[in-house]
Design an enzyme around this catalytic site. Structure first.
Site, short mmCIF file in Angstrom:
data_model
loop_
_atom_site.label_atom_id
_atom_site.label_comp_id
_atom_site.label_asym_id
_atom_site.label_seq_id
_atom_site.Cartn_x
_atom_site.Cartn_y
_atom_site.Cartn_z
N TYR A 58 0.85 -1.19 0.00
CA TYR A 58 0.00 0.00 0.00
C TYR A 58 0.88 1.24 0.00
CZ TYR A 58 -4.89 -1.23 0.28
OH TYR A 58 -6.15 -1.63 -0.04
N GLU A 60 -0.61 4.86 -0.55
CA GLU A 60 -1.37 6.07 -0.84
C GLU A 60 -0.49 7.30 -0.67
OE1 GLU A 60 -2.89 3.51 0.71
OE2 GLU A 60 -5.08 3.69 0.56
N THR A 233 -3.30 5.95 -22.08
CA THR A 233 -3.09 4.59 -21.58
C THR A 233 -1.67 4.17 -21.95
OG1 THR A 233 -4.19 3.85 -23.60
CG2 THR A 233 -5.46 3.76 -21.57
N LYS A 236 -1.14 0.52 -25.20
CA LYS A 236 -1.44 0.46 -26.64
C LYS A 236 -0.13 0.55 -27.41
CE LYS A 236 -6.22 2.13 -26.23
NZ LYS A 236 -6.46 2.78 -24.92
N ARG A 242 -1.00 -2.64 -18.79
CA ARG A 242 -2.34 -2.06 -18.83
C ARG A 242 -2.44 -0.99 -17.73
NH1 ARG A 242 -6.54 -3.24 -21.71
NH2 ARG A 242 -5.17 -4.71 -22.73
N1 DSN Z 1 -10.90 0.09 -26.01
C1 DSN Z 1 -10.01 1.06 -26.55
C2 DSN Z 1 -9.95 1.00 -28.05
O1 DSN Z 1 -9.99 -0.10 -28.55
O2 DSN Z 1 -9.83 2.01 -28.71
C3 DSN Z 1 -10.28 2.44 -26.08
O3 DSN Z 1 -10.46 2.42 -24.70
#
Ligand code: DSN
Length: 421
Positions: A58, A60, A233, A236, A242
């Site tokens: 933890y 915080e 994010t 990607k 993630r």
């Molecule tokens: N789910 C993502 C996408 O495929 O664009 C966006 O959050």
């Protein structure tokens, strides 16, 4: 004593059902071609950080200012992630704690807007034109609590219409102008958005989730010098774990940090933050620039190949990692296209196209992306092969021998570019 306690053999013995599902998922990843534009493959080093004992802690608060003792080592990794994010993106401030993109975006609302306040308007892209669930969808808190005004792409060019953005900004005087989308293939003129934001006294927020990995690798324009706040994010095109991050101007640092914790979140996921630090270090290496270039090169080659197969590429091409294509010219729709591609081992998603006459459940288009293939090392030649397979199965969805042959071609491709060899 073990240096690294995560243990695959222990998992198999303790919970064979979960271990089997994880093994099957890896096998699926190894045999199916990943063309989902928002997916990628985290490196073994990122995976190792994710499986570390930092999940036990933890913490915080923020590095050096925690509500729990024993944070000296999670402080190291969180500070590394902050410093690397600032260096990589040239940002004044970074918050690396958001658990996901939706939480990062919620923190922007928390920092700058009041719920149900008529003056708290946001001007963003309409969802049907590429906006995200968290950009004002009526079923999401963004749309439930805040007033969104939508702009669209131009009907002829299928690209951003900055005159419309400017007109709407002057008409509605939004508090925030939002750029950054989930299905827009072209480069975004962030300087033009900044100019419009300044004209109406709005903040400029960019949701860079889809393309931040390309920014890191120098293959797409950076929003960071222009925007007040950038959310993204990390899993990607950036190829990390993630999760999400926020970078912003120093003047917004306190508001953003307070909105992430304690307003929106409790304990940070320190194992994920350690993995974010690893991913950022990987993104600072010269090889990542090669990868980012390859992502865009691959997308352009795939767009050209799909056009040769008879699909209509929205906006006529791509400047990024993704392609939006109208599949109606080859006699199908997005739902059927997604399903038949899935049958032969290609994962992509159905998607509405701008001004789509069809509903989201059976839209006119597909969205495909190249971060996955580019990570595996596939290049333009392989994208030509992929376009040919997609063309074949879309045009012959009921032909068993075409599908069998296409499945073999996909398997052969995946064997030539092995994942986690
Ligand atoms: N789910 C993502 C996408 O495929 O664009 C966006 O959050």
């Amino acid at each position: 004593m073990r240096e690294y306690p995560a243990d695959w053999e222990a998992l198999k013995a303790a919970d064979p059902e979960v271990a089997d599902a994880i093994a099957n998922e890896l096998q699926r990843e190894r045999t199916n071609l990943r063309l989902i534009a928002s997916e990628n493959y985290a490196s073994p080093a990122v995976l190792a950080a994710l499986g570390s004992t930092m999940t036990d802690k933890y913490a915080e608060g923020y590095p050096g200012r925690r509500y729990y003792g024993g944070c000296e080592f999670v402080d190291v990794t969180e500070q590394l992630a902050i410093d690397r994010a600032k260096e990589l993106f040239g940002a004044e401030h970074a918050n690396v704690q958001p658990h996901a993109g939706a939480q990062a975006n919620l923190a922007v609302f928390g920092a700058f807007l009041e719920p149900n306040d008529p003056d708290s308007k946001v001007l963003g892209m309409e969802l049907a034109h590429g906006g995200h669930l968290t950009h004002g969808s009526p079923v999401n808190v963004s749309g439930m609590w805040f007033e969104f005004i939508g702009y669209r792409v131009d009907e002829d060019t299928e690209q951003l219409d900055m005159d419309e953005v400017e007109d709407l900004a002057k008409e509605h005087r939004p508090k925030i102008i939002l750029a950054g989308y989930t299905a827009y293939p072209r480069a975004i003129d962030f300087a033009a958005f900044r100019t419009i934001a300044d004209e109406v006294g709005a903040l400029l927020w960019v949701d860079a989730s889809h393309f931040i990995g390309l920014v890191a690798g120098g293959a797409y324009p950076s929003p960071v010098p222009h925007a007040d706040v950038v959310t993204f994010t990390t899993h990607k095109a950036l190829r990390g774990p993630r999760g999400a991050m926020i970078v912003c101007k120093e003047e917004h640092a306190k508001a953003i940090d307070k909105a992430v914790f304690p307003m929106m979140q409790g304990g940070p996921l320190e194992h994920v933050i350690a993995a974010k630090a690893v991913a950022l270090k990987e993104a600072m290496q010269p090889a990542f620039r090669d990868y980012a270039d390859r992502v865009v090169r691959d997308a352009r080659a795939l767009a050209a190949g799909l056009a040769d197969e008879g699909l209509r590429v929205i906006s006529g091409g791509t400047d990024s990692h993704l392609i939006l294509a109208d599949v109606r010219p080859v006699g199908t729709d997005g739902k059927a296209a997604e399903a038949v591609c899935d049958e032969v081992g290609i994962a992509l998603n159905k998607n509405q196209i701008p001004y789509d006459p069809n509903p989201p459940s059976s839209p006119s288009g597909i969205r495909v992306g190249t971060p996955g293939p580019a990570t595996l090392g596939m290049d333009e030649a392989e994208m030509g092969e992929v376009a040919s397979i997609i063309g074949d199965v879309l045009k012959h969805p009921d032909d068993g021998s075409v599908k069998e042959k296409s499945g073999e071609r996909v398997r052969d491709l995946m064997e030539r570019f092995p994942l986690y060899p």
